[in-house]
Design an enzyme around this catalytic site. Structure first.
Site, short mmCIF file in Angstrom:
data_model
loop_
_atom_site.label_atom_id
_atom_site.label_comp_id
_atom_site.label_asym_id
_atom_site.label_seq_id
_atom_site.Cartn_x
_atom_site.Cartn_y
_atom_site.Cartn_z
CE1 TYR A 159 40.23 34.87 41.78
CE2 TYR A 159 38.87 33.73 39.95
CZ TYR A 159 39.07 34.15 41.21
OH TYR A 159 37.92 34.18 41.98
CG ASP A 254 41.71 26.60 36.28
OD1 ASP A 254 40.45 26.46 35.38
OD2 ASP A 254 41.61 27.48 37.20
CE LYS A 282 34.84 31.66 34.20
NZ LYS A 282 34.24 32.87 34.63
N1 HOZ Z 1 36.13 35.53 38.03
C1 HOZ Z 1 35.15 36.00 37.02
C2 HOZ Z 1 35.88 36.36 35.83
N2 HOZ Z 1 37.01 35.72 35.73
C3 HOZ Z 1 34.46 36.99 37.48
C4 HOZ Z 1 33.11 36.68 37.86
C5 HOZ Z 1 32.20 37.59 37.97
O1 HOZ Z 1 32.27 38.56 38.52
O2 HOZ Z 1 30.94 37.39 37.82
#
Ligand code: HOZ
Length: 440
Positions: A159, A254, A282
């Site tokens: 992802y 990534d 992040k």
């Molecule tokens: N894409 C995020 C986890 N890999 C989720 C982010 C969220 O829902 O805060």
């Protein structure tokens, strides 16, 4: 109110404990699609109503109902120092009081870019953006602009944010919701994307051999974190490096989740495998919205205004986010909490895994440093196919049992959980104790 006072340890039902959360969610559902601003927060795969959090401190969070939770979700990764670390809060206050945004260059962004380049020796230049999704979107455009090629190879279960073309066979929220690719993405957007199984070098070789002259980039998480934690096999990254070199494609790591998570640098640097481009997010924002793209000078210089690859953003390099991120990275560099996070992560995983082996329970915890995923399957998870074999019903039961015991985990089988520098031995002991109870 602490957990005892809230009747937490009496396994009071979730709805009794989270009355305010329930009401808030009902209100939210009227004005926010699905009641959430990011799908996985809706608890769809674990059932029940999501909790609302009002504050956090160190390893703990407090719900809107005053219930204290030990947090192992950690805002999905940006908080290796835990919640509201005083130095980070102070840096945010200071920066905000100086002005929250100027839409100009700032001294802080220069120091921050220098710091990232110092901590990741193969990053010569860095461009700041506002999210990991933006960083990836820019990285792909840059790879295509630099190579003059269009095709991209990604991995199943990887992802990379919600940029259109990579929403095929994607992990995280899509996998959690059982969506193989997003509606609203025209076929033309994904026509140039190849997908290989994670950790399968033969599949990569096959795709590359048929498209060697058209491939702009291979993009991958060197430690997959969005189908649950799945580390790359020994040698896999080195082979990808070689294959990219041989065909003239760029290798993009990534590291939005794992950059600065396993050491005060990127995972690629820790493994001694040098990608051409790296995407970050992040942790480098210390809990504030940020993203970054960094890499080789000759490639990065293709970005506007030097080159023809366009990227821009009003809040790019936002001074408050930069202040939070810079303080976080400096603390990580100076205090090096990584060995302790890894020790606690290993203790947590080993304790649960030996119990599961002894009792023949179909579950194990995958762990690397302070990152872990409780997988509801005995066998090791090496790729998306394996991850999909997990018993998600058992996971949902486990999630709720842990929540009732005062432990907050990501509400999905296919996400990574985190031990931060703020977690204590006691937190880990409680996690293990509650896990063994939940598995009874
Ligand atoms: N894409 C995020 C986890 N890999 C989720 C982010 C969220 O829902 O805060």
């Amino acid at each position: 109110m602490n957990r005892e006072k809230a009747g937490f340890n009496d396994f009071t039902t979730l709805n009794e404990l989270h009355m305010n959360s329930k009401e808030l969610f009902a209100r939210a559902c009227k004005v926010i699609p699905g009641g959430v601003n990011s799908p996985v927060r809706a608890f769809n795969s674990v059932g029940g109503d999501p909790v609302y959090i009002v504050k956090g401190n160190g390893s703990r969070m407090q719900t809107a109902d005053g219930v204290e939770l030990i947090d192992f979700c950690g805002s999905w990764g940006p908080l290796p120092l835990g919640h509201a670390r005083p130095e980070v809060v102070e840096a945010i206050k200071q920066a905000a009081s100086d002005g929250t945004s100027f839409g100009t260059n700032t001294p802080r962004e220069v120091e921050f870019a220098e710091l990232i380049c110092e901590l990741v020796p193969y990053i010569d230049m860095v461009r700041l953006v506002s999210s990991g999704t933006e960083a990836v979107m820019t990285a792909l455009r840059l790879a295509r602009g630099y190579t003059g090629r269009n095709k991209i190879l990604k991995f199943e279960g990887g992802y990379h944010g919600h940029t259109d073309c990579l929403l095929v066979s994607a992990g995280s929220g899509l996998l959690t919701a059982g969506i193989s690719s997003s509606a609203g993405v025209p076929d033309s957007m994904t026509a140039d994307i190849f997908v290989a199984p994670y950790n399968d070098i033969d599949a990569v070789r096959q795709i590359v051999s048929e498209n060697a002259n058209d491939l702009a980039a291979i993009i991958m998480e060197p430690v997959a974190g969005n189908m649950g934690l799945v580390p790359s096999k020994p040698g896999f990254l080195e082979e990808l490096r070689q294959i990219s070199d041989d065909c003239g494609a760029l290798l993009i790591f990534d590291e939005v989740i794992n950059g600065f998570r396993l050491g005060p640098t990127t995972y690629g640097n820790m493994c001694d495998v040098t990608p051409d481009l790296t995407t970050l997010g992040k942790i480098i924002g210390g809990g504030m919205p940020i993203g970054a793209l960094g890499g080789r000078k000759d490639i990065m210089e293709s970005l506007a205004p030097l080159g023809a690859v366009y990227q821009a953003g009003t809040l790019s390099g936002n001074p408050v986010a930069v202040a939070a991120g810079m303080t976080t990275l400096k603390i990580l560099r100076d205090e090096n909490p990584y060995p302790e996070m890894a020790r606690l992560g290993k203790k947590l995983a080993d304790s649960v895994n030996s119990h599961c082996a002894e009792k023949n329970i179909d579950m194990h915890i995958a762990q690397l440093g302070g990152v872990f995923t409780p997988f509801f399957r005995k066998e090791e998870i090496k790729n998306l196919e394996d991850a999909k074999c997990c018993d998600t019903k058992q996971h949902a039961k486990f999630f709720h049992s842990m929540l009732k015991s005062g432990i907050y985990l990501p509400p999905s089988q296919f996400e990574a959980a985190f031990v931060s520098a703020a977690h204590t031995e006691e937190d880990i002991n409680i996690f293990v104790e509650k896990t063994l109870l939940a598995l009874q």
